[in-house]
Every structure is written in C-alpha cells, then in structure tokens.
Design an enzyme around this catalytic site. Structure first.
Site, PDB file in Angstrom:
ATOM      1  N   TYR A   1      80.453  28.893  59.366  1.00 40.08           N
ATOM      2  CA  TYR A   1      79.667  27.959  60.171  1.00 40.08           C
ATOM      3  C   TYR A   1      79.809  28.418  61.612  1.00 40.08           C
ATOM      4  CZ  TYR A   1      78.160  23.743  62.581  1.00 40.08           C
ATOM      5  OH  TYR A   1      77.509  22.863  63.429  1.00 40.08           O
TER       6      TYR A   1
ATOM      7  N   ASP B   1      75.546  29.229  58.067  1.00 38.44           N
ATOM      8  CA  ASP B   1      74.694  28.764  59.158  1.00 38.44           C
ATOM      9  C   ASP B   1      75.100  29.561  60.383  1.00 38.44           C
ATOM     10  OD1 ASP B   1      73.444  27.499  61.241  1.00 38.44           O
ATOM     11  OD2 ASP B   1      74.318  25.519  60.883  1.00 38.44           O
TER      12      ASP B   1
ATOM     13  N   HIS C   1      69.281  20.970  56.968  1.00 35.87           N
ATOM     14  CA  HIS C   1      69.157  22.339  56.486  1.00 35.87           C
ATOM     15  C   HIS C   1      68.769  22.345  55.011  1.00 35.87           C
ATOM     16  CE1 HIS C   1      71.498  24.366  59.850  1.00 35.87           C
ATOM     17  NE2 HIS C   1      71.828  23.106  60.013  1.00 35.87           N
TER      18      HIS C   1
END
Length: 254
Positions: free
Chosen positions: A106, A147, A246
């Site tokens: 992340y 991400d 997302h």
C-alpha cells in the site's frame, strides 16, 4: 494461477464483499490493502472458514496489508515492512505462494506535491525499489501487487483530472524506476478499453461518470512475462452497496 490486488478501504466494513468475492473467483493469492485494523482485530477465523489462510500486518485506523491464499504459508518466507527502512506505517508484506514471490504494497498517497507526506512517499518508493532489486536476485518469479497511488501514464488518468498528486513527474519517475528493475506492467501486456481505471472517488458520481485513475497495479518479473494470460479490472464489487472506492485487478498466470 490467479493473483489479485484489491484496496478494500477497511476490511471490517468490506469483509462480506471479500468473502463473497473469494467464493466466486477462487484466487491463489489475494493482496489486500488499507485493512485499517490492528492485528488482533484481523478476521482470520472468518477467512479460514472461507477456505483462506492469511498473513498480514496492520495498525489502527490506517494502512495495513494482507495476502490471502488457499495454500498454507511458510512463515519463514514472510517479510513485513521494507527491511532496513524504519517506518511506523504498515505498508508491505511479502510471501511465497505456489513458487511465486508475492509482494503486496500500500504505497503512500503523498497528499500534495511538495508536502512532507510527498517527500515521505518518494523516500518510501526509493527504499522499496532498493529492496526489490535484492529480492529479484533470489526470486526470479516475483509479482509486485498493490495500490501504488500512481497513475503511470496520461491514459491512466481521466483527461479532466487536474490534481498533480498521483500523476506528477517525480511519482511517475519512481514508477519507471520499478520498471527499470525489469518489472513489467501486466495490465499493459494486453489490449485494454480506453479509460480503464481501478479507483473512483465516492463523490461527484465519479464511478457512474468513469472519472477515475488506474493506480492499482500488478508488476511481474521477466520470468513471468510469458506466463501472463490476462489482466483485467473487475468492476463488479465497485457496484455493490457500501463498496470500496477501488476495484480488484486480476492477473491470470499459466
């Protein structure tokens, strides 16, 4: 083999979505970001009931990453956070699944170009790149999933996106530094629709308008390039009630 990345934006809230998605799609590795849970609150029992083992690292309210798999993990292969990079934020976990080194990240948001959080983002990216350079020496079959909070090219952002963050020159240069390690953007190995995005703001009917960014990526090592069969964004979970902002991105490997 199916490897997936999905920023769930709170595993507590999105757990029913995740369990249903696992049952329908049966991935070999599901990389989750933004758990927003301390380790003691991780829903291991619910995921085990769904047939999935998990390795994870979390913190209260923010960040947190996990890898889920129907195959048991060897804890000796698990790495949590970037080795040698002092960081209180829980953003990286790596494990070996079916002979593939899976790194789930992340990446920092950066908030605004020029801010302290932006400087941290670039430092974090440099540390990640340095560590992955060493990982690739011992793991030739590697997938970096997560991400990234970076839209690497203009086609990865809606033409009306005006904010500098996620599309700035330094962020895109950091993404290219990962590609310079030999990693390959699996999504771009295949023909994709125009304006193919993986994130849409909750506000301004962004999903309905397809006003989004492609910031969720799966990068593969050269040894896996020929094994890539397809890579797509699964928009179905974004249409659910109380969705993450997302959508999952799904990579199929031979």
């Amino acid at each position: 083999m199916k490897i997936v990345t999905w920023n769930v934006n709170s595993l507590k809230v999105r757990l029913p979505h995740v369990v249903d998605w696992l049952a329908e799609n049966k991935p070999d590795a599901l990389c989750l970001q933004e758990l927003k849970l301390e380790d003691k609150a991780f829903p291991a029992a619910a995921l085990e009931a769904a047939g999935y083992h998990a390795v994870f690292i979390g913190q209260k309210t923010y960040n947190g990453v996990a890898i889920l798999s129907p195959h048991p993990f060897d804890e000796a292969t698990v790495v949590r956070n970037i080795p040698g990079f002092e960081d209180e934020q829980k953003r990286i976990i790596a494990a070996t699944v079916g002979g593939v080194r899976v790194v789930c990240g992340y990446f920092p948001n950066g908030q605004a170009v020029g801010s302290d959080k932006f400087a941290y983002k670039l430092e974090w990216l440099a540390a990640l790149t340095g560590w992955l350079r060493e990982e690739l020496k011992t793991h030739d079959r590697l997938v970096l999933a997560g991400d990234f909070n970076i839209a690497p090219e203009d086609r990865d952002a809606h033409p009306d996106w005006k904010d500098e963050i996620h599309v700035s020159v330094p962020e895109r240069a950091a993404f290219r530094a990962l590609l310079d390690l030999g990693l390959i953007d699996a999504f771009r190995l295949f023909e994709q629709p125009e304006r193919a995005f993986s994130w849409w703001d909750y506000r301004m009917m962004a999903f309905r308008r397809n006003f989004g960014l492609r910031i969720d990526h799966l990068l593969v090592s050269p040894a896996l390039r020929e094994a890539c069969l397809g890579c797509v964004v699964d928009k179905a979970p974004r249409r659910l009630e109380r969705p993450s902002d997302h959508a999952p991105v799904v990579l199929e490997l031979a």
